[in-house]
Design a protein around this motif. Structure first.
Motif, short mmCIF file in Angstrom:
data_model
loop_
_atom_site.label_atom_id
_atom_site.label_comp_id
_atom_site.label_asym_id
_atom_site.label_seq_id
_atom_site.Cartn_x
_atom_site.Cartn_y
_atom_site.Cartn_z
N PRO A 74 13.25 -10.21 -6.56
CA PRO A 74 14.53 -9.57 -6.24
C PRO A 74 14.53 -8.91 -4.85
CG PRO A 74 13.47 -8.49 -8.11
CD PRO A 74 12.62 -9.66 -7.74
N LEU A 75 13.35 -8.79 -4.24
CA LEU A 75 13.26 -8.23 -2.89
C LEU A 75 13.61 -9.25 -1.82
CD1 LEU A 75 9.95 -6.16 -3.18
CD2 LEU A 75 12.30 -5.31 -3.22
N THR A 76 13.60 -10.53 -2.18
CA THR A 76 13.83 -11.61 -1.21
C THR A 76 15.02 -11.36 -0.29
OG1 THR A 76 12.78 -13.20 -2.67
CG2 THR A 76 14.15 -14.09 -0.94
N PRO A 77 16.20 -11.05 -0.83
CA PRO A 77 17.35 -10.88 0.06
C PRO A 77 17.24 -9.66 0.98
CG PRO A 77 18.06 -10.98 -2.25
CD PRO A 77 16.56 -10.95 -2.23
N TYR A 78 16.32 -8.77 0.65
CA TYR A 78 16.18 -7.53 1.43
C TYR A 78 15.07 -7.59 2.46
CZ TYR A 78 19.42 -5.72 -1.98
OH TYR A 78 20.53 -5.53 -2.75
N GLY A 79 14.60 -8.79 2.79
CA GLY A 79 13.53 -8.95 3.78
C GLY A 79 13.80 -8.22 5.09
N PRO A 80 15.00 -8.37 5.67
CA PRO A 80 15.27 -7.66 6.92
C PRO A 80 15.18 -6.13 6.78
CG PRO A 80 16.88 -9.39 6.57
CD PRO A 80 16.08 -9.29 5.30
N ALA A 81 15.63 -5.62 5.65
CA ALA A 81 15.56 -4.17 5.42
C ALA A 81 14.10 -3.74 5.21
CB ALA A 81 16.42 -3.77 4.22
N LEU A 82 13.33 -4.57 4.49
CA LEU A 82 11.92 -4.23 4.25
C LEU A 82 11.14 -4.12 5.56
CD1 LEU A 82 11.09 -6.53 1.19
CD2 LEU A 82 11.39 -4.04 1.20
N VAL A 83 11.44 -5.01 6.49
CA VAL A 83 10.79 -4.95 7.81
C VAL A 83 11.02 -3.58 8.44
CG1 VAL A 83 10.96 -5.81 10.18
CG2 VAL A 83 10.78 -7.41 8.28
N ASN A 84 12.27 -3.13 8.41
CA ASN A 84 12.59 -1.85 9.04
C ASN A 84 12.07 -0.66 8.26
OD1 ASN A 84 14.28 -2.12 11.63
ND2 ASN A 84 14.99 -3.74 10.30
N VAL A 85 11.99 -0.78 6.93
CA VAL A 85 11.36 0.27 6.14
C VAL A 85 9.90 0.41 6.55
CG1 VAL A 85 10.56 0.89 3.81
CG2 VAL A 85 12.92 0.12 4.15
N TRP A 86 9.22 -0.72 6.69
CA TRP A 86 7.80 -0.71 7.06
C TRP A 86 7.61 -0.15 8.47
CZ3 TRP A 86 3.56 -2.06 4.09
CH2 TRP A 86 2.34 -2.08 4.77
N LEU A 87 8.43 -0.62 9.41
CA LEU A 87 8.31 -0.13 10.79
C LEU A 87 8.64 1.35 10.88
CD1 LEU A 87 9.81 -3.18 12.70
CD2 LEU A 87 7.48 -2.30 12.91
N ALA A 88 9.65 1.80 10.12
CA ALA A 88 9.97 3.23 10.10
C ALA A 88 8.78 4.01 9.54
CB ALA A 88 11.23 3.48 9.26
N GLY A 89 8.19 3.50 8.48
CA GLY A 89 7.01 4.16 7.90
C GLY A 89 5.85 4.22 8.88
N THR A 90 5.67 3.15 9.64
CA THR A 90 4.61 3.13 10.66
C THR A 90 4.88 4.19 11.73
OG1 THR A 90 4.21 0.76 10.30
CG2 THR A 90 3.47 1.68 12.40
N ALA A 91 6.11 4.23 12.22
CA ALA A 91 6.45 5.19 13.27
C ALA A 91 6.37 6.63 12.76
CB ALA A 91 7.85 4.89 13.82
N TRP A 92 7.02 6.90 11.62
CA TRP A 92 6.98 8.27 11.07
C TRP A 92 5.55 8.65 10.69
CZ3 TRP A 92 10.77 11.06 12.45
CH2 TRP A 92 12.09 10.62 12.45
N GLY A 93 4.79 7.70 10.14
CA GLY A 93 3.40 7.98 9.77
C GLY A 93 2.54 8.33 10.98
N SER A 94 2.77 7.62 12.10
CA SER A 94 2.00 7.92 13.30
C SER A 94 2.32 9.33 13.81
CB SER A 94 2.24 6.87 14.39
OG SER A 94 3.50 7.01 15.02
N LEU A 95 3.57 9.74 13.63
CA LEU A 95 3.95 11.11 14.01
C LEU A 95 3.33 12.13 13.06
CD1 LEU A 95 7.66 10.39 14.89
CD2 LEU A 95 5.91 11.19 16.51
N ALA A 96 3.29 11.80 11.78
CA ALA A 96 2.72 12.72 10.78
C ALA A 96 1.25 13.01 11.05
CB ALA A 96 2.91 12.17 9.38
N VAL A 97 0.52 12.01 11.54
CA VAL A 97 -0.90 12.21 11.84
C VAL A 97 -1.11 12.63 13.30
CG1 VAL A 97 -1.68 10.67 10.00
CG2 VAL A 97 -1.38 9.76 12.32
#
Length: 185
Positions: A74-97
């Motif tokens: 069911p995640l298939t149609p949300y691939g573009p959103a998942l990419v941005n969720v992951w990239l947001a997590g990467t960016a926010w995570g780098s700031l958190a550390v």
């Protein structure tokens, strides 16, 4: 420009992946991300210069496994959103550390004598926040658009392009602005 190459796996995934055949997008993204990491390591680049590439390799490894194990997830149609969720997590995570993902890239373009200055660090925090906000807004927007109108390709492409172009333009402009600011005052 070197820093933008790290986004190549994400861009290629966006072009190759379709809601029907996201496996090829995931596999292609994984191959490109791993190749970039290997080439960068061979060239002597540190891990702090390859946050986006390393993050891409991990994301696309996970996405490849998911797309092969559950191709009709069911995640298939949300691939573009998942990419941005992951990239947001990467960016926010780098700031958190307290290691903004732009810091390692910026060090390759700035003189060594500014690397440890508070202003250099602050500029990279601001730039990383800009990317994190862009990715977060894109993730929310894409989730909303894809839930309401899964075939709104033009809107999806526009959001993806803007979520990359706007922070890239800001990244190019902001350091110059900061350098000019004291001269203006």
């Amino acid at each position: 420009m070197r820093g933008l190459l790290g986004f190549l796996p994400w861009i290629v995934y966006a072009v190759v992946a379709t809601s029907d055949e996201w496996r090829w997008g995931a596999i292609t993204g994984l191959v490109i991300a791993v190749a970039l990491v290997l080439l960068d390591r061979r060239a002597g680049r540190g891990w702090d210069e390859m946050v986006i590439e390393s993050s891409a390799a991990l994301f696309f490894a996970c996405l490849t496994v998911l797309s092969l194990v559950a191709p009709h997830s069911p995640l298939t149609p949300y691939g573009p959103a998942l990419v941005n969720v992951w990239l947001a997590g990467t960016a926010w995570g780098s700031l958190a550390v307290r290691r903004p993902f732009t810091l390692g890239i910026a060090r390759t373009m700035a003189p060594r004598e500014v690397w440890d200055t508070p202003q250099f660090y602050r500029v990279n925090v601001v730039i990383t926040v800009a990317w994190a906000v862009a990715f977060t807004v894109a993730a929310i927007s894409l989730t909303y658009v894809l839930a309401l109108s899964p075939h709104a390709t033009t809107v999806v492409v526009a959001v993806k392009v803007l979520s990359f172009v706007v922070p890239a333009a800001f990244t190019a402009w902001y350091p110059k602005h900061v350098r000019r600011r004291p001269a203006a005052g």
